[in-house]
Design an enzyme around this catalytic site. Structure first.
Site, PDB file in Angstrom:
ATOM      1  N   ASP A   1     -10.506   0.354   2.497  1.00 41.83           N
ATOM      2  CA  ASP A   1     -10.810   1.336   3.544  1.00 41.83           C
ATOM      3  C   ASP A   1     -10.842   2.747   2.963  1.00 41.83           C
ATOM      4  OD1 ASP A   1      -8.115   1.611   3.149  1.00 41.83           O
ATOM      5  OD2 ASP A   1      -7.532   1.317   5.238  1.00 41.83           O
ATOM      6  N   SER A   2     -10.612   2.848   1.632  1.00 39.69           N
ATOM      7  CA  SER A   2     -10.866   4.114   0.934  1.00 39.69           C
ATOM      8  C   SER A   2     -12.346   4.469   1.038  1.00 39.69           C
ATOM      9  CB  SER A   2     -10.429   4.022  -0.528  1.00 39.69           C
ATOM     10  OG  SER A   2     -10.965   2.864  -1.134  1.00 39.69           O
TER      11      SER A   2
ATOM     12  N   GLU B   1      -1.865  -3.493   5.519  1.00 38.38           N
ATOM     13  CA  GLU B   1      -0.798  -2.618   5.032  1.00 38.38           C
ATOM     14  C   GLU B   1       0.465  -2.818   5.865  1.00 38.38           C
ATOM     15  OE1 GLU B   1      -2.132   1.451   4.914  1.00 38.38           O
ATOM     16  OE2 GLU B   1      -3.833   0.976   3.621  1.00 38.38           O
TER      17      GLU B   1
ATOM     18  N   LYS C   1      -7.009  -7.782   3.499  1.00 32.02           N
ATOM     19  CA  LYS C   1      -5.796  -7.058   3.086  1.00 32.02           C
ATOM     20  C   LYS C   1      -5.295  -6.232   4.263  1.00 32.02           C
ATOM     21  CE  LYS C   1      -5.788  -3.409  -0.019  1.00 32.02           C
ATOM     22  NZ  LYS C   1      -5.236  -2.309   0.780  1.00 32.02           N
TER      23      LYS C   1
ATOM     24  N   GLU D   1       1.468   0.346  -4.120  1.00 29.01           N
ATOM     25  CA  GLU D   1       0.829   1.631  -4.412  1.00 29.01           C
ATOM     26  C   GLU D   1       1.863   2.738  -4.581  1.00 29.01           C
ATOM     27  OE1 GLU D   1      -2.510   2.582  -1.913  1.00 29.01           O
ATOM     28  OE2 GLU D   1      -2.625   4.646  -2.672  1.00 29.01           O
TER      29      GLU D   1
ATOM     30  N   ASP E   1     -10.266  -4.778   3.310  1.00 33.49           N
ATOM     31  CA  ASP E   1      -9.221  -4.140   4.122  1.00 33.49           C
ATOM     32  C   ASP E   1      -9.536  -4.292   5.602  1.00 33.49           C
ATOM     33  OD1 ASP E   1      -7.108  -2.997   2.675  1.00 33.49           O
ATOM     34  OD2 ASP E   1      -8.350  -1.297   2.051  1.00 33.49           O
TER      35      ASP E   1
HETATM   36  O1  KIV Z   1      -8.485   1.220   0.159  1.00 35.92           O
HETATM   37  C1  KIV Z   1      -8.238   1.114  -1.051  1.00 35.92           C
HETATM   38  O2  KIV Z   1      -9.031   1.463  -1.926  1.00 35.92           O
HETATM   39  C2  KIV Z   1      -6.931   0.577  -1.417  1.00 35.92           C
HETATM   40  C3  KIV Z   1      -6.536   0.668  -2.860  1.00 35.92           C
HETATM   41  C4  KIV Z   1      -6.152   2.059  -3.174  1.00 35.92           C
HETATM   42  C5  KIV Z   1      -5.471  -0.299  -3.221  1.00 35.92           C
HETATM   43  O3  KIV Z   1      -6.221   0.084  -0.603  1.00 35.92           O
END
Ligand code: KIV
Length: 272
Positions: free
Chosen positions: A52-53, A123, A121, A190, A91
């Protein structure tokens, strides 16, 4: 020349667990689009994270919070089309799994069905265990994410190193064990102290993949735009830049502008 299609042996969640068992480090990078994912996959990266980056890197938001489930599915679909070998993990975005485990399952199913990705994924630990359990019960592999969890940035207030204090470190260790017990296939850690990450990696049988978590974990993940130097305003200590693409690309584009203005481009050879 042979016209036979090249055969790829797909990396699976089981392959990652086996890699940990035999001490082979796992490489993971983000990708959000077809062209980048093709390069990343072609370079034999084991797992691609549709992170989600994308909210920061692709859309220019300050945080990961605004990206929607539909947008994540769009990015994931493009990446899946390119990835012939890597495991593709997506994510689940903020607001699509935390409060309601039925919604968490619906979100995970949409990602898997509509994008063709291989895992999701999420969090957090204890707070989201019911959501994780429900997704796992549906047969969808889940990767956990502990330490600095960017979807909670407004709770933390800063992007500094997490779990330096004993209380937070203890919670993180307990959460990692919980994720393993629930049935997650891997955990991202992280921005936490390297000694703590080592302890966690040694305490669980599933792979622990670090970003800013030192070298004594089972693999590493970076945001591909950061490690290629396409982003240049972000300088955390954990980031190794393998290229300076921001400058290389800027110079190439400036040269193109100059060539168009001076009518150097296109030449006779570049014309029909
Ligand atoms: O969203 C992302 O890129 C991440 C990584 C920084 C692990 O969760």
């Amino acid at each position: 020349m042979s016209t036979a299609k090249k055969e790829y042996k797909r990396v699976t969640v089981k392959s990652l667990v086996d890699m940990k068992k035999r001490g082979e480090k796992i490489s993971m990078l983000t990708s959000y689009d077809y062209s980048m994912a093709k390069i990343v996959d072609g370079a034999n990266v084991d797992a691609i994270l549709v992170g989600d980056s994308a909210s920061n890197v692709m859309a220019g938001h300050e945080t990961t919070l605004p990206i929607t489930l539909d947008q994540m599915i769009y990015h994931a679909t493009s990446v899946v089309r390119a990835a012939k070998r890597a495991l593709v993990v997506v994510d689940i975005p903020f607001g699509s799994y935390q409060g309601d485990s039925k919604e968490a399952l619906r979100s995970a199913i949409r990602i898997m069905k509509e994008s063709g990705a291989h895992a999701v994924k999420v969090e957090g630990g204890e707070e989201i265990k019911i959501s994780i359990g429900r997704i796992l019960e549906a047969g969808i592999p889940v990767m956990g994410h502990l330490g600095l969890t960017p979807q909670s940035i407004y709770k933390f207030g800063t992007y500094t190193v997490r779990a330096k204090e004993e209380e937070e470190a203890e919670k993180l260790k307990a959460d990692a064990k919980l994720l393993e017990q629930l049935g997650c296939f891997a955990i991202v850690l992280e921005k936490i102290p390297a000694t703590l990450a080592k302890e966690v990696a040694e305490s669980v049988s599933i792979p622990v993949i670090g970003i800013g978590a030192g070298n004594h974990v089972d693999g590493q993940v970076l945001v591909v735009h950061d490690m290629l130097g396409m982003t240049h305003e972000f300088h955390p200590r954990f980031l190794r830049r393998y290229l300076n693409l921001y400058d290389e690309m800027s110079n190439a584009i400036s040269q193109y502008v100059e060539d168009v203005k001076s009518q150097d481009f296109p030449s006779e050879e570049e014309s029909y």
